[in-house]
Design a protein around this motif. Structure first.
Motif: not given
Length: 355
Positions: A24-25, A31-35, A40-41, A302-305
């Motif tokens: 959790t960010c 996300v699957k990977n914390a990296a 995200i920002p 997964e963080i790409i809109p």
């Protein structure tokens, strides 16, 4: 007792995949990977500060620099390191190559952004390209990796195809980097959101189709329209101009649309926006990994809109043009006579606004 064979079968079926732990960010995203959390920002700052929330000149230029940065690569070796950010790391060298004219402006935006956010030049280019595409309706989500090291050497001159090179020469250069002729045409879908700056400096930001803010198949139809020969001599001799005022046609696009090796793929994309987007996403993901080992990178797709959908699934005939103005080139399939035609008379295509 459950047998070991049954356990193996259950694992293979993916039943336990739902139990895979996620991170959790800070903003609540999982996300699957914390990296990926730190990106995200960075993603949001790219959207707000660099691209200003639109599929405009800076978004277009970031997709362009992603290609120019990565294609300096050869499967045979002896060329650049591929998708490694050398376009920024060695900007004093690579920006002097004629094929890279006009890229200096986006370098001036992305270089300080990467330094301020502590990411590599390769990541700011290729992560940035995927984020840029998310602002263009119709664009697909491209598989996106982060974690590239900074480039250690520049790409040599001559690795970026020139729009005045013959089709055979361009296909050979792209094959050297590992791309088929169909993949080359798929990558050219980026021209649906592109414009020229340096070929004709007096008409900077002249788009390649009439809908440069939308990732649609319109460019594939409009390049297929009969054009007029460029008046004059020199480096632009033989160039064919678009019949639509204000629109710029690359000579290489004109030739690809009419070459027997690529014409049918070109036409297929004009008639199927979803297929065009799918094939582009595959080719672009491949491009972004040239010279990279994906096992040493982190998949942050997964963080790409997801971009908004394209308004139309099939290209339309622009106002002032008819089906008879389409220059048929594919020998095995005709352009359908049922394509819709935009109402009205021919109007000038507006330039992409400056940012």
């Amino acid at each position: 007792m459950i047998s070991s064979a049954l356990i193996s079968l259950v694992l293979a079926s993916g039943v336990f995949a739902l139990a895979t732990p996620r991170s959790t960010c800070a903003d609540g995203t999982t996300v699957k990977n914390a990296a990926c959390c730190r990106f995200i920002p960075i993603r949001d700052a790219l959207i707000n500060d660099v691209f200003e929330g639109v599929c405009g000149e800076n978004a277009h230029s970031t997709v362009r620099i992603a290609f120019h940065d990565a294609i300096g690569f050869s499967r045979a070796g002896g060329k650049g390191g591929g998708a490694d950010g050398s376009m920024i790391a060695f900007d004093d060298i690579e920006l002097n190559f004629p094929a890279n004219a006009g890229i200096d402006e986006i370098v001036e935006d992305l270089e300080p952004f990467a330094l301020a956010n502590g990411i590599s030049f390769g990541d700011v280019i290729h992560f940035g390209s995927s984020v840029a595409l998310s602002l263009c309706p119709g664009a697909p989500v491209v598989q996106t990796f982060v974690g590239r090291a900074n480039a250690t050497a520049p790409a040599p001159d001559g690795t970026v195809p020139d729009p005045f090179n013959p089709v055979t020469q361009i296909l050979a250069r792209m094959a050297d980097a590992g791309f088929s002729s169909d993949e080359v045409i798929a990558l050219l879908a980026s021209h649906s959101i592109a414009a020229q700056d340096e070929i004709e400096p007096e008409i900077q930001r002249a788009p390649f189709d009439s809908t440069p803010g939308i990732f649609d198949s319109q460019v594939f139809l409009e390049v297929q329209l009969r054009g007029t020969s460029f008046p004059g001599n020199g480096s632009h001799e033989g160039q064919v101009e678009s019949p639509m005022p204000g629109e710029f046609r690359l000579q290489s696009d004109h030739e690809f649309a009419r070459d027997s090796r690529t014409a049918c793929t070109w036409q297929t994309f004009a008639l199927n926006q979803a297929l065009m987007a799918q094939k582009f996403a595959q080719a672009m993901a491949k491009l972004s990994l040239l010279g990279q080992n994906p096992n040493q990178l982190t998949d942050c797709t997964e963080i790409i809109p997801q971009a908004a959908p394209a308004p139309l699934k099939v290209a339309f005939i622009p106002a002032g043009q008819t089906h008879n103005d389409i220059e048929q080139a594919c020998a095995t399939q005709l352009f359908p006579s049922t394509l819709s035609t935009q109402a009205g008379t021919t109007t000038s295509v507006a330039r992409v606004p400056a940012q």
